[in-house]
Design an enzyme around this catalytic site. Structure first.
Site, PDB file in Angstrom:
ATOM      1  N   GLU A 177       2.111  20.565 -24.403  1.00  0.00           N
ATOM      2  CA  GLU A 177       1.488  20.292 -22.844  1.00  0.00           C
ATOM      3  C   GLU A 177       2.723  20.963 -22.106  1.00  0.00           C
ATOM      4  O   GLU A 177       3.474  20.076 -21.771  1.00  0.00           O
ATOM      5  CB  GLU A 177       1.164  19.004 -22.838  1.00  0.00           C
ATOM      6  N   ASP A 235       3.707  15.567 -25.593  1.00  0.00           N
ATOM      7  CA  ASP A 235       3.574  15.281 -23.919  1.00  0.00           C
ATOM      8  C   ASP A 235       4.758  15.967 -23.394  1.00  0.00           C
ATOM      9  O   ASP A 235       5.780  15.965 -23.599  1.00  0.00           O
ATOM     10  CB  ASP A 235       3.393  13.929 -23.716  1.00  0.00           C
TER      11      ASP A 235
END
Length: 821
Positions: free
Chosen positions: A539, A486
């Site tokens: 990401e 993330d």
């Protein structure tokens, strides 16, 4: 006297929104010493000791629990045990050591407490607050220790050598116990472990730090170890000692910054924390950074745990790496476990989730963060327990059972992993030992500007080790098949969300965070080396060069690749959703938003994500982004999914979007499953979209042209990418043998008949294999039902062409019929 914490003290519990808590099994409680006795077995239930006690109230509690334990545990020893008793001279703890032990600032309590050879014999010293009397037992010999005050007991026993094994007979007012002395053991952490810790290279860090049940020097107990280099002293506290750590100081192991204590008799299920004396002399009570299990939030104590799970996924692990992930089908269903079906535990999810995903044909599931987090509203993206699955849904072994069930159903398990930041809770990592430790020492570098959290200090080798080992921990211990990392962009740039003057450049004058780059490269290299078949996914929302390039290949910017296997294509997601949100009459002015992704499609190995982030916070659910009435919204939704599945790249779809849920997702109630209730009038509309997703996955997996050459430009060719006036996009996908699939997306609400598209001449006939306008999906059933034969009219650079009927707001897939011309 220092206030003793519980896992419920206000200082430990910042106010948060209430969260639903799944029922938790009560673990079996071990037989314990009086300091291990509690009023009830409480691990995993959130019921811990109440307010801090004075010595008098603590003694009263000890009486009550000792009385109960004496009846149930069978560990009490009669006052007249038959052992020979002899008196001995006192050997009091020196004043300086006594002061440090009582203040919690002693670095080597084992050098003072325990058994030590002197000129007159062996000096035994014990620190047992609230005890009435203490004796040492060596074989048949029993010697009473003298009460030196403040909980200290000592005596010199005329022995020629320190005994290899001895026990302490501890008498409280109404019970007596015989237990091994915690200060009679050598360190339970080896020199090689300490060397690796010092180098920041311990790839199984969870074996070295944290609470580990074990047999040490022939005695069963739990070894506690924690890295706290700035601490003046560390104690271990828990229900077993009424959260009073005076009698349980830990020793510092050289210059490693690691503190250690082996506590005999302590086993699985015990609650604990570390009581740390800060450099300023204050006390702080901290959860274990490497705890493998925690209490159910909002309680935050760590729990001693040891896995007993027996895996059954050997066949899955054996074959999962047989084909490189970028050359294999990868269709991902993204799930927030606590809200997929609210109230289900890990084991209950194992009975339902694998079957649901397998029925829809997804190859993988991606779990939003599973690691423990205090606030459910963060969806798991503000982690405090990096090594513990959230206790909201069960135990670590329960989570393993869920992963195992998914593997046995043929489904890979990806997990969101959050090494970019951590929350500021004062019982967790923030200023863990009284100074910045896991976070950067520069407050401007430490503070994350967007989320009010703290960023890790990637330049510190021990912190980097903590994170790299954590990545492999989930893959090795929980058989996770991939990590979706993330917020990578926030790690890579020193100026991320910072204005001019709020950041300092790197040593080369640039804005790249060189420490974060090195960390990501090390993490990826380590995961791929230790865990064959695992994939890492970034990401990353910028144009950073080489996210999925190998770490040893230097790019034009002078950096080696970051080493990820795949990267989320945030640009494709943003552009394509922008196009779809426009009314069809205006789409011709935005045609390039659907074609631009092919300009850079092969610069990285991409995943096309329609994730949770796109269906919350006012962004609307996928079907609700579409313009027009309900029929047009569903038609656009279906056509878009058909376009997405055919586009180069893997695909990811968030739960609820597979049946066109109209409402935004909320972690409080999850998907609107009632839309699929046959009693609901519009159930067929939603069931039709779900049927399409099932067929998309089935066709996708069966046609290598859709996935085999996702990273090879030769696997794609435009037929017509410029039909802006018609809102049509047509392209070919090819497998490794050159066999094609023709994908045609038509984003206008009209029927176009005899629409000519050029096709390769070597194929004598084509068959429509998927049409998102089919009646079974909720469409108008405008189909190309018969075999289509090309004619010799040249079109789009091909000598032959097909005449198609294009349904309104639909995507078609066509393949060559059997046989070649």
């Amino acid at each position: 006297m220092t206030r003793r914490p519980t896992s419920r003290t206000p200082s430990d519990q910042p106010e948060r929104e209430p969260e639903s808590t799944a029922p938790q099994p009560d673990p079996a409680r071990p037989t314990r010493t009086p300091e291990a006795a509690t009023s009830a077995g409480t691990a995993g239930t959130g019921k811990t000791t109440g307010k801090a006690k004075t010595r008098k109230t603590a003694r009263t509690a000890a009486k009550k629990t000792a009385r109960k334990s004496a009846r149930t545990a069978g560990a009490a020893v009669p006052a007249n045990s038959g052992k020979a008793t002899r008196t001995a001279a006192s050997a009091p703890v020196p004043d300086a050591d006594r002061t440090q032990l009582l203040a919690g600032t002693h670095h080597d309590p084992h050098a003072v407490l325990g058994a030590h050879l002197t000129a007159d014999g062996v000096a035994f010293r014990a620190l047992r607050p609230y005890a009435r009397a203490v004796a040492v037992v060596v074989g048949d010999l029993r010697a009473e220790l003298l009460d030196d005050g403040d909980g200290f007991f000592s005596a010199v026993v005329p022995l020629r050598a320190v005994p290899e094994a001895y026990r302490l007979h501890v008498a409280y007012d109404e019970a007596e116990w015989e237990i091994p002395d915690a200060y009679g053991f050598l360190p339970a952490l080896g020199e090689f472990d300490l060397h690796l810790l010092g180098e920041g290279r311990h790839e199984r860090l969870w074996d070295a730090l944290g609470a580990r049940p074990m047999t040490h020097q022939g005695v069963r107990g739990t070894r506690f170890t924690v890295w706290a280099p700035n601490a003046r002293g560390v104690r271990v506290v828990g229900n077993f000692n009424f959260w009073d750590g005076v009698g349980f100081p830990m020793r510092s192991l050289g210059g490693s910054g690691v503190w250690e204590l082996f506590v005999p008799g302590l086993d699985v299920g015990e609650l604990y924390k570390f009581q740390i004396t800060r450099p300023d002399g204050g006390m702080t009570f901290r959860a274990d950074p490497l705890a493998r299990r925690t209490e159910v939030p909002p309680a935050n104590s760590s729990v001693v745990d040891e896995s007993a799970y027996v895996w059954g996924d050997e066949e899955w692990l054996r074959r999962r790496g047989a084909t490189p992930v970028h050359e294999a089908p990868l269709s991902v269903y993204e799930v927030h476990l606590p809200s997929w079906r609210p109230g289900l535990t890990y084991r209950q999810l194992a009975d339902q989730l694998p079957a649901y995903i397998a029925d829809l044909g997804f190859t993988h599931v991606e779990l939003m963060p599973v690691a423990e987090h205090p606030f459910g509203g963060s969806w798991g993206y503000q982690v405090t327990g990096f090594y513990a699955p959230t206790a909201r849904l069960g135990t670590p072994d329960d989570f393993k059972h869920l992963v195992d069930a998914l593997h046995r159903a043929g489904i890979g398990v990806l997990m969101d992993w959050v090494p970019a930041h951590f929350p500021r809770d004062d019982w967790a990592l923030a200023e863990f030992d009284g100074r910045p430790l896991y976070e950067h020492e520069d407050p401007a570098r430490a503070a994350h500007p967007d989320w009010g959290t703290l960023e890790f200090d990637y330049g510190r080798k021990e912190v980097r080790n903590f994170l790299v080992a954590n990545a492999t921990y989930w893959c090795e211990e929980f058989h996770i098949d991939g990590l979706r990392v993330d917020a990578v962009a926030s790690m890579l740039y020193l100026d991320y969300s910072r204005e001019h003057g709020e950041w300092s450049p790197n040593e080369h004058g640039g804005r790249e965070n060189l420490d974060a780059v090195a960390f990501l490269q090390e993490m990826n290299a380590t995961v791929y080396r230790r865990c064959p078949g695992v994939v890492t996914i970034a990401e990353e929302s910028t144009a950073w060069d080489g996210v999925t390039r190998a770490t040893h290949h230097t790019g034009p910017g002078g950096f080696g690749g970051l080493g990820f296997g795949l990267k989320w294509n945030m640009g494709w997601m943003h552009d394509s959703l922008g196009y779809m949100s426009k009314d069809p009459v205006h789409r011709k002015h935005h045609h390039h938003e659907m074609t631009f992704s092919m300009v850079y499609a092969y610069s990285e190995n991409y995943v096309l994500p329609i994730s949770h982030d796109e269906v919350v916070h006012g962004k609307r659910a996928l079907v609700s982004k579409m313009p027009g009435d309900w029929w047009r919204q569903r038609a656009d939704h279906r056509a878009y999914l058909g376009f997405m599945w055919a586009h180069p790249g893997k695909q990811l779809l968030f739960m609820g979007q597979e049946f066109a849920q109209g409402a935004e997702w909320s972690e409080g109630h999850g998907p609107d499953w009632w839309l699929l209730d046959p009693a609901y009038g519009a159930e067929a509309d939603h069931r039709g979209v779900r049927d399409l997703v099932r067929d998309l996955n089935a066709r996708y997996r069966a046609v290598p042209a859709l996935w085999q050459r996702d990273t090879d430009p030769g696997g794609f060719a435009w037929v017509d990418g410029d039909a802006a006036e018609d809102n049509v996009f047509a392209f070919l996908r090819f497998d490794a043998q050159g066999a094609p699939l023709l994908a045609v997306s038509h984003f206008s609400p009209v029927v176009r008949r005899d629409y000519r598209l050029g096709v390769p001449e070597e194929y004598a006939a084509w068959q429509e294999v998927l049409n998102t306008d089919a009646a079974r999906y909720g469409g108008s059933d405008t189909l190309n039902a018969h075999t289509l034969k090309p004619d010799t009219t040249p079109s789009h650079g091909h000598p032959t062409s097909l005449r198609l009927t294009l349904p309104p707001l639909a995507t078609l897939w066509l393949r060559p019929a059997q046989g070649l011309s």
